[in-house]
Design an enzyme around this catalytic site. Sequence first.
Site, PDB file in Angstrom:
ATOM      1  N   TYR A  39      27.866  50.458  43.276  1.00 40.82           N
ATOM      2  CA  TYR A  39      27.029  50.304  42.073  1.00 40.82           C
ATOM      3  C   TYR A  39      26.659  51.677  41.551  1.00 40.82           C
ATOM      4  O   TYR A  39      26.287  52.560  42.339  1.00 40.82           O
ATOM      5  CB  TYR A  39      25.741  49.546  42.408  1.00 40.82           C
ATOM      6  CG  TYR A  39      25.766  48.137  41.877  1.00 40.82           C
ATOM      7  CD1 TYR A  39      25.968  47.908  40.521  1.00 40.82           C
ATOM      8  CD2 TYR A  39      25.615  47.044  42.719  1.00 40.82           C
ATOM      9  CE1 TYR A  39      26.024  46.617  40.025  1.00 40.82           C
ATOM     10  CE2 TYR A  39      25.667  45.752  42.222  1.00 40.82           C
ATOM     11  CZ  TYR A  39      25.869  45.547  40.878  1.00 40.82           C
ATOM     12  OH  TYR A  39      25.933  44.281  40.379  1.00 40.82           O
ATOM     13  N   ARG A  74      42.630  48.192  31.562  1.00 38.22           N
ATOM     14  CA  ARG A  74      41.913  47.406  30.555  1.00 38.22           C
ATOM     15  C   ARG A  74      40.466  47.862  30.502  1.00 38.22           C
ATOM     16  O   ARG A  74      39.775  47.887  31.521  1.00 38.22           O
ATOM     17  CB  ARG A  74      41.943  45.918  30.912  1.00 38.22           C
ATOM     18  CG  ARG A  74      43.310  45.372  31.227  1.00 38.22           C
ATOM     19  CD  ARG A  74      43.327  43.870  31.199  1.00 38.22           C
ATOM     20  NE  ARG A  74      43.383  43.422  29.832  1.00 38.22           N
ATOM     21  CZ  ARG A  74      44.483  43.459  29.077  1.00 38.22           C
ATOM     22  NH1 ARG A  74      45.615  43.896  29.560  1.00 38.22           N
ATOM     23  NH2 ARG A  74      44.446  43.043  27.826  1.00 38.22           N
ATOM     24  N   ASP A 120      37.356  51.070  14.598  1.00 38.84           N
ATOM     25  CA  ASP A 120      37.847  50.489  15.849  1.00 38.84           C
ATOM     26  C   ASP A 120      39.335  50.818  15.912  1.00 38.84           C
ATOM     27  O   ASP A 120      40.150  50.215  15.206  1.00 38.84           O
ATOM     28  CB  ASP A 120      37.613  48.973  15.827  1.00 38.84           C
ATOM     29  CG  ASP A 120      38.159  48.283  17.074  1.00 38.84           C
ATOM     30  OD1 ASP A 120      38.963  48.900  17.799  1.00 38.84           O
ATOM     31  OD2 ASP A 120      37.788  47.119  17.299  1.00 38.84           O
ATOM     32  N   LYS A 170      45.903  49.747  25.252  1.00 35.36           N
ATOM     33  CA  LYS A 170      46.967  49.423  24.283  1.00 35.36           C
ATOM     34  C   LYS A 170      47.896  50.639  24.182  1.00 35.36           C
ATOM     35  O   LYS A 170      48.469  51.014  25.198  1.00 35.36           O
ATOM     36  CB  LYS A 170      46.340  49.003  22.956  1.00 35.36           C
ATOM     37  CG  LYS A 170      45.450  47.740  23.123  1.00 35.36           C
ATOM     38  CD  LYS A 170      44.998  47.162  21.816  1.00 35.36           C
ATOM     39  CE  LYS A 170      44.239  45.865  21.993  1.00 35.36           C
ATOM     40  NZ  LYS A 170      42.801  46.044  22.254  1.00 35.36           N
ATOM     41  N   THR A 197      39.845  50.458  22.871  1.00 34.19           N
ATOM     42  CA  THR A 197      40.201  50.041  24.221  1.00 34.19           C
ATOM     43  C   THR A 197      41.047  51.163  24.820  1.00 34.19           C
ATOM     44  O   THR A 197      41.495  52.069  24.110  1.00 34.19           O
ATOM     45  CB  THR A 197      41.025  48.739  24.216  1.00 34.19           C
ATOM     46  OG1 THR A 197      42.148  48.921  23.354  1.00 34.19           O
ATOM     47  CG2 THR A 197      40.207  47.564  23.749  1.00 34.19           C
ATOM     48  N   GLU A 223      24.743  52.071  38.295  1.00 35.46           N
ATOM     49  CA  GLU A 223      24.027  51.864  37.025  1.00 35.46           C
ATOM     50  C   GLU A 223      23.375  53.165  36.587  1.00 35.46           C
ATOM     51  O   GLU A 223      22.822  53.897  37.401  1.00 35.46           O
ATOM     52  CB  GLU A 223      22.973  50.769  37.184  1.00 35.46           C
ATOM     53  CG  GLU A 223      23.591  49.388  37.099  1.00 35.46           C
ATOM     54  CD  GLU A 223      22.582  48.269  37.280  1.00 35.46           C
ATOM     55  OE1 GLU A 223      21.403  48.467  36.971  1.00 35.46           O
ATOM     56  OE2 GLU A 223      22.998  47.195  37.739  1.00 35.46           O
TER      57      GLU A 223
HETATM   58  N1  DSN Z   1      43.385  40.622  21.488  1.00 37.86           N
HETATM   59  C1  DSN Z   1      43.816  41.951  21.134  1.00 37.86           C
HETATM   60  C2  DSN Z   1      45.060  41.933  20.342  1.00 37.86           C
HETATM   61  O1  DSN Z   1      45.991  41.299  20.783  1.00 37.86           O
HETATM   62  O2  DSN Z   1      45.165  42.552  19.296  1.00 37.86           O
HETATM   63  C3  DSN Z   1      42.769  42.708  20.510  1.00 37.86           C
HETATM   64  O3  DSN Z   1      41.629  42.639  21.298  1.00 37.86           O
END
Ligand code: DSN
Length: 413
Positions: free
Chosen positions: A51, A233, A198, A227, A224, A53
Amino acid sequence: MSHLADTDPELARIIESERVRQVTGLELIASENLVSQAVLEAMGSIMTNKYAEGYPGKRYYGGCEFHDQAENLARDRVKQLFGAEHANVQPHSGTQANMAIYFSQMECGKDRMMSMSLTQGGHLSHGSPVSFSGRLYEVHQYGVDLETETLDYGAVEEQARKVRPKGIVCGASAYPREIDFSAFQEIADGVDAFCMADIAHIAGLCAAGIHPNPTGTVDFITSTTHKTLRGPRGGFILCGADMAQQVDKAVFPGMQGGPLMHTIAAKAVCFQEALRPGYRDYARQIVRNAQAMAAVLDDAGLRLVSGGTDNHLILIDLSNRGITGLEAETVLGRAGITVNKNTIPNENRSPFVTSGLRIGTPAVTSRGMKEGEMRRVGAWIARVLADITNDAVIREVRGEVEAMASQYPLHPA
Ligand code: DSN
């Protein structure tokens, strides 16, 4: 994986089946990628045991000295990667990164925001009525110009003057063209709103300078890590030093408890990999691959939304083919090609059916495939979609997909 095979053979078998699926198939989901062995090792490490925090130097638990070092490494590397003043690497996902900005800047039940509509390329967490974002704020959405199928900044500006939102969100999950972040910030400045970009889908391209990097242009960046950036993730936030405290408080204690320290360790590895000179070549190749495949699909008579792509994804409008996105996704899946159905501008079907198909190249590029392979993949997709009832073609394509895919490693070097 020998311990897992001993203690839980049932789960071990499931994971092995998934490994075979990934090795023998072609992963063309635009939001997915394949991580390195180093990222996997950090992710599966003993960092999960703790942990932590709070933030480095200010934790609510003892024994966090090495967790402080790991989180500082992740923060410093992502700041260097994007040229940002402040980073928060604790959001468990992109949606939670978005939530932290909304909570830090807007009052629930009172404030208005503007964002891109989900059916035209936006994201659930940008104000869809079925998401917390659409339930907590008054959301006004913009879309693309239905002729060009690209963003119409004049229309966004006009809408902003009418709506007078507290915040304007830009960024998308199914938009194949470059986004002009300066235009969005200017529109936001004109109505005294904050601007949040974003960049989840294109983060790797922005980091490599293949797509304009919004750092220093917009007020807040959310993303994120899994990607185009090719990490575990998770999510992160970038902002100016003046906003650091508000953002950090919104993440913890505002909306999360203990950070996932094994994921933060893996984020640090991902950021280090993206800082290496070879990463720029990888990011450039993602776009070259998407453009090579787009050209083949276009030649085969498939209609590409906006006519092509500037980034890692292609959106196909199937409405003139008499097939749905769902049918196309299913039949290509049988041929070993994983893609996802997607709504398109002017959509008249439900999100479970759709008229479109989204295809992305980050994962196959990680395996080392280049334009030649993409042209073969584009031809296979066109062949299967030409007659989705032809089982012989589906079987034949599946064989060719497996033969080619099996020659490429699953993990990037
Ligand atoms: N669900 C994702 C996508 O496939 O674009 C984005 O969070």
